[in-house]
Design a protein around this motif. Structure first.
Motif, PDB file in Angstrom:
ATOM      1  N   TRP A   1      -9.287  -3.350  -6.281  1.00 42.92           N
ATOM      2  CA  TRP A   1      -8.567  -2.168  -6.754  1.00 42.92           C
ATOM      3  C   TRP A   1      -9.437  -1.226  -7.563  1.00 42.92           C
ATOM      4  CZ3 TRP A   1      -8.133  -1.511 -12.056  1.00 42.92           C
ATOM      5  CH2 TRP A   1      -8.424  -2.632 -12.857  1.00 42.92           C
ATOM      6  N   ARG A   2     -10.538  -1.693  -8.151  1.00 41.66           N
ATOM      7  CA  ARG A   2     -11.385  -0.794  -8.952  1.00 41.66           C
ATOM      8  C   ARG A   2     -12.041   0.302  -8.117  1.00 41.66           C
ATOM      9  NH1 ARG A   2     -12.363  -2.586 -14.161  1.00 41.66           N
ATOM     10  NH2 ARG A   2     -11.670  -4.728 -14.604  1.00 41.66           N
TER      11      ARG A   2
ATOM     12  N   ILE B   1       0.839  -1.207   0.000  1.00 44.09           N
ATOM     13  CA  ILE B   1       0.000   0.000   0.000  1.00 44.09           C
ATOM     14  C   ILE B   1       0.867   1.248   0.000  1.00 44.09           C
ATOM     15  CG2 ILE B   1      -1.642   1.330   1.373  1.00 44.09           C
ATOM     16  CD1 ILE B   1      -2.868  -1.320   2.270  1.00 44.09           C
TER      17      ILE B   1
ATOM     18  N   ALA C   1      -7.556   1.856   1.591  1.00 50.61           N
ATOM     19  CA  ALA C   1      -7.015   0.498   1.436  1.00 50.61           C
ATOM     20  C   ALA C   1      -6.587  -0.080   2.781  1.00 50.61           C
ATOM     21  CB  ALA C   1      -5.840   0.524   0.464  1.00 50.61           C
TER      22      ALA C   1
ATOM     23  N   ALA D   1       2.307   1.732  -3.463  1.00 48.86           N
ATOM     24  CA  ALA D   1       1.300   2.223  -4.410  1.00 48.86           C
ATOM     25  C   ALA D   1       0.988   3.693  -4.171  1.00 48.86           C
ATOM     26  CB  ALA D   1       0.036   1.373  -4.298  1.00 48.86           C
TER      27      ALA D   1
ATOM     28  N   THR E   1      -6.683   7.496  -0.824  1.00 46.25           N
ATOM     29  CA  THR E   1      -6.900   6.148  -1.355  1.00 46.25           C
ATOM     30  C   THR E   1      -6.141   5.109  -0.539  1.00 46.25           C
ATOM     31  OG1 THR E   1      -7.137   7.127  -3.553  1.00 46.25           O
ATOM     32  CG2 THR E   1      -6.795   4.756  -3.439  1.00 46.25           C
TER      33      THR E   1
ATOM     34  N   TYR F   1      -9.611   7.429  -6.061  1.00 52.00           N
ATOM     35  CA  TYR F   1      -8.422   8.217  -6.396  1.00 52.00           C
ATOM     36  C   TYR F   1      -8.757   9.301  -7.416  1.00 52.00           C
ATOM     37  CZ  TYR F   1      -3.864   9.261  -8.488  1.00 52.00           C
ATOM     38  OH  TYR F   1      -2.751   9.893  -8.994  1.00 52.00           O
TER      39      TYR F   1
ATOM     40  N   LEU G   1      -6.881  -7.234   1.338  1.00 56.42           N
ATOM     41  CA  LEU G   1      -6.872  -5.978   0.584  1.00 56.42           C
ATOM     42  C   LEU G   1      -8.186  -5.798  -0.172  1.00 56.42           C
ATOM     43  CD1 LEU G   1      -3.233  -6.006  -0.869  1.00 56.42           C
ATOM     44  CD2 LEU G   1      -4.125  -4.563   0.958  1.00 56.42           C
TER      45      LEU G   1
ATOM     46  N   LEU H   1     -10.923   1.546  -5.401  1.00 54.83           N
ATOM     47  CA  LEU H   1      -9.838   2.426  -4.967  1.00 54.83           C
ATOM     48  C   LEU H   1      -9.428   3.392  -6.071  1.00 54.83           C
ATOM     49  CD1 LEU H   1      -7.620  -0.133  -2.994  1.00 54.83           C
ATOM     50  CD2 LEU H   1      -9.212   1.557  -2.067  1.00 54.83           C
ATOM     51  N   LEU H   2      -9.389   2.908  -7.297  1.00 52.67           N
ATOM     52  CA  LEU H   2      -9.051   3.802  -8.407  1.00 52.67           C
ATOM     53  C   LEU H   2     -10.137   4.855  -8.622  1.00 52.67           C
ATOM     54  CD1 LEU H   2      -7.444   1.472 -11.109  1.00 52.67           C
ATOM     55  CD2 LEU H   2      -6.323   3.119  -9.583  1.00 52.67           C
TER      56      LEU H   2
END
Length: 249
Positions: free
Chosen positions: A122-123, A85, A109, A88, A105, A129, A119, A125-126
């Motif tokens: 990821w979608r 994390i 996470a 990233a 973001t 962001y 975790l 989180l994007l």
């Protein structure tokens, strides 16, 4: 002439064996065999069963068992996820203008990692962001102004001397704690507006002060070993979530 001798039976009291009365048969004791257990005579009447006396002990309250502690494999997995994390977040913050969005973001996470044990996808989180880039710009501008002011006071460009420098440094550190609490609020609820999160953080000065101390420790750790900067970010986000869960309700 002889009189025949008649033998009279002796009375029961003088005889060696007692004779049973005519209306009650003699009971022969039985020996318990392998198929018949020996019965213990009881003195209870027909309407009241025999009760075995029990000694009541102290009525202690029941204690809850201690929670299970994670073993070294779970701790190693958590440390690896926090390092990923942090890495990233560092990559997403390279354009600098995206630094607040990357930190928010990363906070989401971390919150998903220690809440669900894994975790998050990821979608989402994007998407968070991308949505956080514009709302995070005022916070980035305020941070830049504080740093410029601190550098100016330290260089002597602004009058005030060491007293003003100490006051400015303390204000910057405390505002960094407030910013960390804002990241915690955005990590808990990604749809929360940034201004609402800032008001919520400003109303909790004790928690903000504690997070300011954590931020100062993380800053010196990253300054001592710059190569660990991404790892320090991940662990610092985890630390502010853990502390705020206990201090900020």
């Amino acid at each position: 002439m002889t009189i025949p001798h008649r033998e009279h039976p002796l009375p029961p009291a003088l005889s060696g064996t007692a004779q049973a009365p005519p209306d009650r048969p003699t009971e022969t004791p039985t020996t318990a065999g392998p198929d018949r257990p020996t019965e213990t005579p009881t003195t209870a009447g027909p309407d009241r069963p025999t009760e075995t006396p029990t000694t009541a002990g102290p009525d202690w309250p029941a204690e809850e068992p201690p929670p299970a502690r994670p073993d070294w494999r779970e701790r190693l997995t958590l440390a690896t996820d926090l390092a990923l994390i942090g890495l990233a977040v560092t990559v997403l913050a390279l354009p600098l203008v995206t630094a607040p969005a990357a930190l928010a973001t990363g906070s989401a996470a971390v919150h998903g990692r220690y809440s669900d044990g894994r975790l998050p996808p990821w979608r989402p989180l994007l998407r968070q962001y991308r949505r956080s880039i514009l709302p995070g710009l005022p916070g980035l501008l305020a941070a830049v102004v504080l740093v410029i002011d601190l550098v100016a006071v330290r260089g002597g460009s602004v009058p005030g001397g060491p007293v003003l420098l100490a006051v400015t440094a303390l204000a910057t550190i405390w505002l960094a704690g407030v910013a960390a609490l804002v990241l915690v609020a955005l990590g808990r609820d990604p749809d929360l507006p940034w201004l609402t999160a800032a008001r919520w953080a400003g109303n909790r000065p004790k928690c903000a002060t504690a997070l300011a101390g954590l931020g100062l420790i993380a800053f010196f750790l990253a300054l001592a070993v710059p190569v660990t900067f991404p790892v320090v970010i991940g662990f610092h986000l985890f630390a502010i979530h853990m502390v705020s869960d206990r201090l900020a309700r």
